[in-house]
Design a protein around this motif. Structure first.
Motif, PDB file in Angstrom:
ATOM      1  N   ASP A 155      -5.668  -1.620  -5.073  1.00 49.90           N
ATOM      2  CA  ASP A 155      -5.112  -2.165  -3.836  1.00 49.90           C
ATOM      3  C   ASP A 155      -6.108  -3.146  -3.235  1.00 49.90           C
ATOM      4  OD1 ASP A 155      -3.781  -2.675  -1.542  1.00 49.90           O
ATOM      5  OD2 ASP A 155      -3.638  -0.604  -0.854  1.00 49.90           O
ATOM      6  N   THR A 195       0.829  -1.197   0.000  1.00 48.81           N
ATOM      7  CA  THR A 195       0.000   0.000   0.000  1.00 48.81           C
ATOM      8  C   THR A 195       0.866   1.251   0.000  1.00 48.81           C
ATOM      9  OG1 THR A 195      -1.707  -1.187   1.190  1.00 48.81           O
ATOM     10  CG2 THR A 195      -1.823   1.199   1.237  1.00 48.81           C
ATOM     11  N   GLN A 242      -7.753  -0.054  -0.743  1.00 50.26           N
ATOM     12  CA  GLN A 242      -7.870  -1.319  -0.043  1.00 50.26           C
ATOM     13  C   GLN A 242      -9.235  -1.442   0.639  1.00 50.26           C
ATOM     14  OE1 GLN A 242      -4.488  -2.010   2.390  1.00 50.26           O
ATOM     15  NE2 GLN A 242      -5.016  -4.129   2.748  1.00 50.26           N
TER      16      GLN A 242
END
Ligand SMILES: Nc1ncnc2c1ncn2[C@@H]1O[C@H](COP(=O)(O)OP(=O)(O)OP(=O)(O)O)[C@@H](O)[C@H]1O
Ligand code: SF4
Ligand SMILES: [Mg+2]
Lengths: 309, 323, 317
Positions: C177, C47, C96
């Motif tokens: 992500d 990340t 994410q």
């Protein structure tokens, strides 16, 4: 043999507890709000303790009944009267000290009662669920939206002069809903944890589960709310006294403000107008700061935030 | 939505009914004879007989209760002992004054609290933030009546900028030539100090709530996305963070309404602002039970209805809530 | 010319315990229209790299060395104003936690339109809305849900909305992500297929971040395996997945069940990655490596070529 292991376990638990307490204390004292609040409270505590001294020196320093024979109206600060006297020659400084005592008395006892009540209701509602929960929370909602000061005023209208203990009781009776809501939420989340199930399966009664398993876990939170309740109790009592409905037998800061306002001295006697107001505001502030600092101890999320910033 | 509002209004009715019932019971339990407490001793015998009949005080208790409920629901709260007039008339005149002062104060302090809280959160840790937070902490823990007295002492007495008490000046209101704007300006002039008092006490708590709510919001993922979208920091703050951060503030406005009304009554009393809060205090000190009861009921109604307004506002601001 | 070049990238976070080197000496490049998968276990810095590519490192993070060049422009030194123009316009990112990436109090349509109009200020509302409708069709969202609020969407729909948003400005590069970790396997599979198709259709470069090497091998042209802030193996997906050379990659491959492939015994990797705050003398994997030798602990391993375009950071492969 078994006894020994139990003992060791207990000692370990105590050590852990102490360690956690020290850790929390450190977090608490590292917070400037906590430090300032604490020192101010210590000062007010000293004032409350010292309030017993002036009447011992001379009866004219008695906050309620003492009158300086040489003084007929309010006079400014002097050697005899550090903060001057009120309209009938009573010593303002002794009144201020006595006011600290009353503030602690009212604040702590009302807060304690309302927190006990709120915790009991919150735990019951959260644990029992269903109808009990709905009924109790509806009641809490209803009481929560009522303006406590005016409610107590209304009770004064019904029953006449309220004594200081009546006032404390009334404040406690009307300030619990906030606490109970928080405690209920906490109880609900605790109820999901396996150890409650385990206790239930092993045959523990409801009361036992509530007191042995749930209460220890919600008490820290209840304590936090106590500090916030203290301020609201002090402010309500002061407001009531200011409006002229305080207990006529006690000298509270609100009462002092009522005297300076009603006797028309407020424009001439700043030495009389300023101290009680400063005291009420400062004690409120210090309990508030204390609560904030405790908030941080109990909620690590806040702690991280302040560290990073 | 409409159903929700109706449901809430029904709840308000139920609560008011409960309060009325409790008051009825307590009044019969309280020391003193209901008749002497409800009826002005200076009335002529016929008048007082009429009033007793109207209030049902000569009836058995359950019937008294029914008559009482009926009277209250039609706004007949009896005669004020002090004024010697129907209570309803006395307090209806006061209601607009209270609403004017109170709503202005709550709206003003919420608006300022919200916008300053936003700035404080944005400049977290900087001097602006520190200054605002300290100011908020200190002002909102000040003891309201004392603050009011201080303001009077400084701005009305020492500096003589504003009137000491009251809501209007007689010269203006008795002057037949005075137009609407002159009168409005006069009221505004009288309102400055009470409004300042309420504002100073209240904006701090809104500021603190907004600040911490804003800080929480800024940690959310949608803020990161907004930044990734290439929005300016200003747009991120105003269009993405603030609309979410308002929500807890609205809740706290609702929760603190009761507290604000306490403050309103104290303020009205200190400044002799002719509102219902002051009327309640006055009635209690004069032992004028009919007036006290009616003022209390009216204040409760105002608080309960404001809560409904706040809840509806919340539902309007948060799309996740649909009733 | 490569779309993206990352040279010797190092990223550090200032923490209470000192500088945490989350990314250290990472090199890779991406051609237009190709996809690169970054894999590695939690905390290895995936990340962090993605954020650095967007110029979105948190306040305590900064690029300590190296450079990032996107389409001839050096991102790593661009001032904030310029960066804002690059964001979403040229690089879009699917976060994410995509589930929480939509603002709960704004309508989906407004959120996508906002992305468009920020970079195309001359586009009026109607045109922007038309564009959003086109995007909805593209990602397979029903048009009647255009003006819904995020909470009215299911997880998969939110994910599609985010993908639509990412495609809104025809970016040259999309960083995804872990775009599908919160979804169930079927939806995940669907979305991955569609993503792959959209990518070839619009010739977008994709950096696909995941901890699941089998997914990455399925979706991407190339794979970069990361361990403790370093790239340890890189090369074409097939090569890296079926012919992995680095002991860590081998462990990764055997610790995941493949979606399609035969069921193999799962072997979780014992041990933990090293602490990234200090300096690490030798190979970072040595504590957990089955093949480690005394020299591994002393010297940094060197990059070795083991196949066409296939490189490994290990001295013993
Ligand atoms: N804001 C931050 N401050 C300090 N350290 C951070 C911060 N963000 C990440 N880190 C650290 O940097 C390292 C890399 O984090 P990163 O989020 O890039 O990992 P990741 O590979 O994306 O992991 P995951 O698969 O769990 O998402 C971790 O050790 C993490 O603890
Ligand atoms: S360099 Fe040594 S320790 Fe590191 S991966 Fe290769 S064999 Fe293992
Ligand atoms: Mg990650």
């Amino acid at each position: 043999m078994e006894n020994k292991t139990v003992q060791i376990l207990k000692a370990k638990r105590r050590a852990l507890w102490r360690q956690r307490f020290m850790e929390n204390w450190r977090v608490f004292m590292r917070n400037p709000l906590g430090r300032i609040g604490m020192s101010l409270l210590v000062m007010f505590g000293l004032m409350a303790v010292c309030s017993y001294i002036p009447p011992m020196i001379d009866p004219m320093y008695h906050p309620m009944t003492g009158v300086d024979p040489k003084v007929v109206s309010s006079v400014g600060p002097s050697w005899q009267h550090w903060l001057g006297t009120d309209f009938m020659g009573r010593d303002i400084f002794s009144q201020l000290l006595a006011g600290a005592r009353v503030a602690f008395l009212v604040g702590v006892s009302a807060a304690f009662m309302s927190v006990v009540l709120g915790t009991a209701v919150g735990m019951t509602a959260g644990y029992m669920g269903r109808f009990t929960d709905t009924a109790l929370m509806r009641l809490a909602d209803m009481i929560m939206v009522l303006p406590t000061l005016l409610v107590v005023l209304m009770l004064a209208a019904l029953f006449g002069q309220l004594s200081i203990w009546m006032i404390v009781l009334m404040i406690a009776l009307f300030r619990w809903p906030g606490v109970s809501r928080i405690i209920r939420a906490q109880t609900l989340s605790l109820k999901q944890r396996p150890f409650i199930d385990a206790a239930r399966v092993s045959g523990a009664s409801h009361l036992r589960i509530i007191f042995r398993h749930i209460m220890p876990n919600v008490l820290p939170l209840a304590f936090l709310y106590m500090t916030f309740r203290v301020t609201s109790a002090i402010v309500i009592e002061a407001g009531l006294a200011f409006l002229g409905f305080g207990d006529p037998g006690t000298v509270s800061w609100g009462m002092m403000l009522q005297w300076v306002w009603k006797t028309g001295y407020m424009f001439q006697a700043p030495y009389w107008l300023l101290p009680p107001g400063i005291c009420i505001s400062l004690i409120t502030l210090s309990f508030y700061m204390l609560g904030r600092a405790m908030d941080e101890v109990l909620d690590p999320r806040l702690r991280d935030e302040t560290q990073a910033g | 939505m409409r159903k929700y509002v109706l449901k809430r209004l029904a709840q308000v009715m139920v609560i008011l009914f409960c309060i009325l019932t409790i008051l009825f019971v307590l009044f019969r339990l309280a020391p003193g004879d209901p008749v002497t407490r409800m009826v002005d001793p200076e009335m002529t015998p016929e008048e007082s007989q009429h009033l007793i009949e109207q209030l049902g005080l000569d009836q058995p208790i359950w019937k008294q209760y029914l008559i009482y409920l009926k009277n209250c629901s039609t706004g007949e709260f009896g005669y004020s002992i002090h004024y010697g007039e129907p209570v309803a008339k006395v307090i209806w005149e006061k209601l607009p004054n209270t609403i004017l002062l109170f709503t202005t104060a709550v709206l003003l302090s919420a608006m300022v609290g919200i916008s300053w809280g936003k700035i404080a959160a944005w400049r977290k840790g900087k001097a602006t933030d520190l200054g605002m937070t300290i100011a908020a902490l200190v002002t909102h823990t000040l003891f309201l009546p004392w603050l009011a007295l201080l303001l009077v002492w400084i701005f009305a007495y020492q500096l003589d900028w504003f009137p000491i008490t009251g809501m209007v000046s007689d010269e203006v209101w008795l002057d037949p030539d005075a137009g609407f704007f002159t009168k409005a300006a006069d009221v505004l002039y009288h309102m400055v100090l009470p409004l300042t008092t309420l504002f100073l006490i209240h904006f701090g708590s809104y500021l603190l709530v907004m600040r911490s709510s804003m800080l929480d919001t800024l940690k959310e993922d949608y803020i990161l996305l907004a930044r990734a979208k290439g929005l300016t920091e200003r747009d991120i703050r105003n269009k993405h963070a603030a609309p979410n951060a308002w929500l807890p503030v609205v809740t706290s406005v609702g929760l603190s309404l009761a507290f604000s009304i306490n403050g309103g009554a104290l303020t009205e009393t200190v400044f002799s602002w002719p509102g219902i809060g002051r009327e309640l205090v006055f009635a209690v000190s004069q032992n004028d039970y009919p007036l006290a009861q009616a003022s209390f009921m009216l204040i409760s109604t105002v608080v309960l209805l404001s809560n409904v307004v706040v809840d509806v506002l919340y539902a309007y601001l948060d799309p996740r809530i649909r009733y | 010319m490569a779309l993206l070049t990352v040279e010797n990238l190092g990223i550090g976070y200032q923490t209470a315990k000192g500088l945490l080197k989350a990314v250290d000496g990472v090199n890779f490049s991406l051609e237009p229209g190709r996809s690169l998968g970054l894999v590695g276990e939690s905390g290895c810095g995936k990340t962090t790299i993605g954020m650095a590519l967007m110029g979105l490192l948190p306040p305590n993070g900064r690029i300590t060395e190296g450079r990032i060049v996107l389409d001839g422009v050096e991102i790593s030194t661009l001032p904030e104003d310029e960066l804002r123009k690059v964001r979403w316009n040229e690089v879009a990112m699917i976060f994410q936690a995509a589930m929480n990436a939509l603002n709960p109090v704004k309508r989906i349509s407004a959120q996508i339109m906002e992305a468009i109009q920020t970079h195309r200020p001359d586009m009026d509302d109607d045109a922007a809305l038309l564009r959003v409708e086109g995007l909805f069709n593209l990602v397979g969202l029903p048009l009647e849900r255009l003006h819904d609020f995020p909470h009215q969407y299911s997880g998969g729909m939110k994910q599609r909305a985010i993908i639509a948003m990412a495609l809104a400005l025809n970016p040259k590069l999309v960083i995804a992500d872990e775009p599908t970790t919160a979804l169930d396997v079927i939806v995940q599979d669907q979305i991955l297929k569609e993503t792959k198709q959209l990518q070839s259709q619009f010739n977008i470069g994709i950096i696909f971040i995941s901890h699941d090497i089998s997914i990455v091998a399925d979706v991407c042209h190339d794979i970069g395996v990361m361990y403790a802030g370093q790239l340890v193996e890189s090369g074409p997906a097939e090569e890296v997945f079926f012919n992995s050379q680095h002991p860590y990659t081998q462990a990764l491959v055997s610790s995941f069940p493949t979606l399609a492939g035969p069921k193999t015994k799962l072997a979780p990797i014992p041990g933990e990655p090293p602490n990234l705050t200090g300096t690490i003398p030798g190979c970072r994997f040595c504590d957990r490596c089955p093949k480690d030798t005394a020299s591994c602990k002393l010297d940094h391993p060197k990059w070795q070529q083991v196949g066409p375009g296939h490189h490994v950071l290990c001295d013993h492969c």
